[in-house]
Design an enzyme around this catalytic site. Structure first.
Site, short mmCIF file in Angstrom:
data_model
loop_
_atom_site.label_atom_id
_atom_site.label_comp_id
_atom_site.label_asym_id
_atom_site.label_seq_id
_atom_site.Cartn_x
_atom_site.Cartn_y
_atom_site.Cartn_z
N HIS A 77 0.85 -1.20 0.00
CA HIS A 77 0.00 0.00 0.00
C HIS A 77 0.88 1.24 0.00
CE1 HIS A 77 -4.08 -1.67 1.53
NE2 HIS A 77 -3.45 -2.57 0.81
N TYR A 206 -9.00 5.12 7.99
CA TYR A 206 -9.12 5.43 9.41
C TYR A 206 -10.20 6.51 9.53
CZ TYR A 206 -4.59 3.10 10.21
OH TYR A 206 -3.56 2.20 10.29
N PRO A 298 -3.07 -0.18 19.07
CA PRO A 298 -2.90 -0.64 17.70
C PRO A 298 -3.29 0.38 16.61
CG PRO A 298 -4.79 -1.72 18.72
CD PRO A 298 -4.14 -0.91 19.78
N LYS A 302 2.06 -0.79 15.10
CA LYS A 302 3.48 -0.80 15.47
C LYS A 302 3.93 -2.01 16.28
CE LYS A 302 4.48 3.35 14.02
NZ LYS A 302 5.37 3.42 12.89
N TYR A 390 4.37 6.89 10.66
CA TYR A 390 3.48 5.76 10.38
C TYR A 390 4.24 4.59 9.75
CZ TYR A 390 -0.65 3.18 8.81
OH TYR A 390 -1.58 2.20 8.61
P1 RFL Z 1 2.57 -12.43 21.13
O1 RFL Z 1 2.14 -12.41 19.72
O2 RFL Z 1 1.55 -12.15 22.18
O3 RFL Z 1 3.20 -13.88 21.40
C1 RFL Z 1 3.48 -14.33 22.68
C2 RFL Z 1 3.47 -15.85 22.65
O4 RFL Z 1 3.83 -16.35 23.94
C3 RFL Z 1 2.96 -17.40 24.28
N1 RFL Z 1 2.97 -17.53 25.75
C4 RFL Z 1 3.58 -18.53 26.41
N2 RFL Z 1 4.27 -19.60 25.98
C5 RFL Z 1 4.75 -20.45 26.91
N3 RFL Z 1 4.55 -20.28 28.26
C6 RFL Z 1 3.88 -19.21 28.72
N4 RFL Z 1 3.69 -19.05 30.04
C7 RFL Z 1 3.36 -18.28 27.79
N5 RFL Z 1 2.63 -17.15 27.90
C8 RFL Z 1 2.41 -16.70 26.67
C9 RFL Z 1 1.62 -16.99 23.70
O5 RFL Z 1 0.73 -18.09 23.54
C10 RFL Z 1 2.06 -16.40 22.36
O6 RFL Z 1 2.12 -17.37 21.35
O7 RFL Z 1 3.79 -11.45 21.43
P2 RFL Z 1 5.00 -10.95 20.46
O8 RFL Z 1 5.65 -12.13 19.83
O9 RFL Z 1 5.77 -10.00 21.27
O10 RFL Z 1 4.28 -10.18 19.25
C11 RFL Z 1 3.61 -8.95 19.47
C12 RFL Z 1 2.44 -8.82 18.49
O11 RFL Z 1 1.62 -9.97 18.58
C13 RFL Z 1 1.62 -7.57 18.74
O12 RFL Z 1 2.45 -6.51 19.10
C14 RFL Z 1 0.79 -7.17 17.52
O13 RFL Z 1 -0.22 -8.10 17.28
C15 RFL Z 1 0.21 -5.76 17.73
N6 RFL Z 1 -0.70 -5.38 16.62
C16 RFL Z 1 -0.21 -4.87 15.45
N7 RFL Z 1 1.12 -4.73 15.28
C17 RFL Z 1 1.61 -4.29 14.10
O14 RFL Z 1 2.84 -4.14 13.96
N8 RFL Z 1 0.79 -4.03 13.03
C18 RFL Z 1 -0.58 -4.17 13.13
O15 RFL Z 1 -1.29 -3.97 12.15
C19 RFL Z 1 -1.12 -4.57 14.39
N9 RFL Z 1 -2.45 -4.71 14.52
C20 RFL Z 1 -2.10 -5.54 16.78
C21 RFL Z 1 -2.94 -5.19 15.71
C22 RFL Z 1 -2.64 -6.06 17.95
C23 RFL Z 1 -4.01 -6.20 18.05
N10 RFL Z 1 -4.51 -6.75 19.27
C24 RFL Z 1 -5.31 -7.93 19.26
C25 RFL Z 1 -3.86 -6.42 20.50
C26 RFL Z 1 -4.32 -5.31 15.81
C27 RFL Z 1 -4.86 -5.79 17.01
C28 RFL Z 1 -6.35 -5.86 17.15
C1 PHB Z 2 -5.20 -4.52 10.79
O1 PHB Z 2 -5.38 -4.72 9.57
O2 PHB Z 2 -5.40 -5.40 11.64
C2 PHB Z 2 -4.78 -3.18 11.25
C3 PHB Z 2 -4.50 -2.20 10.31
C4 PHB Z 2 -4.11 -0.96 10.74
C5 PHB Z 2 -3.99 -0.69 12.08
C6 PHB Z 2 -4.26 -1.67 13.02
C7 PHB Z 2 -4.66 -2.93 12.60
O3 PHB Z 2 -3.62 0.54 12.46
#
Ligand code: RFL
Ligand code: PHB
Length: 396
Positions: A77, A206, A298, A302, A390
């Protein structure tokens, strides 16, 4: 129960993007690691979370030979829309920064990394339980756990990486008083849905609306990802599919009659909007990375990108520490990660405040927010600064 003892250089807790990427980067530098994950492989590969990868993350995946499927299926994008006053105001990311973002689901990155581990026989232990960390202040820390067969294991390591997300055990294993935690909670949450319907627009939208924020994103030409700002104490049962679509249509409505394509909802979840940073990100031989150390709201996508930036640095630091007897990159690991983390935190919080309806704000504050939105899209230098934040800072 007998306890098996195993030796490995790095024990990694958590098979999210941070843990999987760290394990693979260490392998490329000849350092052996074991990843311990409490969930099964299927769960990790299906969990719907991040969607937007910044260019540094994409470049790193390519550099380590894992960019093939991302190249075919990822959606590049070059801009996105800020929608307010029922009109679109495009932020031309590439024109302003020379960079782009790529829409490629976090679970696709997880699949690519898990497959690469399987191909090279690199160990990931799924479905482990009772993970506990010990002797973190020494040069021989260890991780105990119960494996998927119910056997107790004692993993003796030279370093432990806590990549187990916000709810993991690693951060809580540090002695009290070591960490300082900085937190902020926004007075709202996100309802996220995955819809089996083609995106209704070529780019992300957004939308700042008087009823609250809405986001149109996507995962593929057949899958749309959408979010709605909801009350902090709201619950999924209050959001039947018809209500979700009705509210999305209202908040994404434009003067020229934009309509979302509707379809069956495949996934629905609620995410509270909060921020958190734990400092420092290491103590003794325990190194925290990703969501285990910091959460950004989110709105500015990031979190996963920060997790990747952390472990890129950590892989280098552990290689230097364990293979070159050079403790310096490990010593500065926390400080250098935190600089990027706070920068992302500042941007994501500002973007969150600019786009959401704050239930506690008075009319004066709302007017200020609208002025900020208008300035962001009408001043080229403001738009450029916003776009630069961004797309994300390059890795050093
Ligand atoms: P994770 O992905 O939470 O993985 C942690 C892993 O550890 C496991 N775990 C254990 N394993 C063994 N023993 C234990 N006691 C444990 N406790 C936990 C868990 O099961 C899991 O598999 O952390 P990590 O690797 O640091 O990754 C971080 C990302 O997942 C997170 O920052 C992103 O998802 C944030 N985020 C976004 N980030 C972006 O860069 N771009 C995005 O578009 C974006 N969109 C989002 C998001 C997060 C969202 N939510 C749900 C918070 C959109 C949403 C809605
Ligand atoms: C997503 O596609 O999950 C998404 C996109 C943009 C954001 C956060 C989440 O800022």
């Amino acid at each position: 129960m007998t306890t098996h003892t195993r030796d490995v250089e790095v024990g990694i807790v958590g098979a999210g993007p941070a843990g999987l990427m760290l394990s693979y980067l260490l392998h490329l530098q000849g350092v052996e690691a074991v990843v311990l994950e409490k969930h099964g492989r299927h769960h990790v590969e299906q969990r719907v979370r991040a969607g937007v990868c910044g260019q540094p993350t994409v470049d790193l995946l390519r550099d380590i030979g894992l960019g093939a499927r991302l190249g075919l299926e990822g959606l590049p994008h070059h801009g996105f829309s800020l929608r307010f006053d029922r009109r679109d105001h495009r932020v031309p990311l590439t024109e302003l920064t020379g960079k782009r973002i790529t829409v490629y689901g976090q679970q696709e990155i997880a699949k690519d990394l898990i497959r690469a581990h399987a191909e090279k026989n690199l160990p990931i232990e799924f479905e482990v339980s009772d993970v506990a960390l010990h002797d973190l202040d020494t040069e021989r820390p260890c991780v105990t756990y119960v494996d998927a067969d119910g056997d107790a294991v004692r993993l003796r390591c030279a370093a432990v990486a806590g990549c187990d997300g916000f709810d993991g055990v690693s951060r809580h294993s540090l002695p009290s008083g070591v960490l300082t935690v900085y937190e902020h909670e926004f007075p709202y949450a996100w309802l996220g849905v995955l819809a089996h319907t083609p995106p209704s627009h070529g780019e992300l939208i957004y939308a700042a609306h008087e009823r609250g924020f809405a986001l149109h994103s996507m995962r593929s030409p057949e899958l749309t990802r959408l979010y709605l700002q909801i009350d902090l104490d709201d619950r999924l049962e209050h959001w039947p599919d018809e209500r979700v679509w009705e509210e999305l249509q209202r908040r994404l409505d434009t003067v020229d009659g934009f309509r979302l394509r509707e379809g069956p909802l495949l996934d629905k979840s609620i995410t509270p909007m909060f921020c958190f940073v734990a400092e420092p990100m290491c103590h003794g031989r325990l190194f925290l990375a990703g969501d285990a150390a910091h959460i950004v709201p989110p709105t500015g996508p990031k979190g996963m990108n920060l997790a990747v930036a952390d472990v890129r640095r950590l892989a280098h630091a552990l290689h230097r520490l364990l293979r070159r007897c050079d403790p310096e990159p490990a010593r500065t690991y926390s400080e250098s990660c935190l600089r990027r983390v706070w920068c992302a935190q500042q941007f994501s919080c500002q973007m969150t405040a600019m786009l959401h309806r704050d239930p506690d704000a008075d009319d004066f504050a709302r007017r200020l927010t609208l002025a900020q939105l208008r300035h962001t899209v009408s001043s080229r230098s403001a738009a450029a600064s916003f776009a630069e934040d961004y797309v994300g800072l390059p890795f050093e």
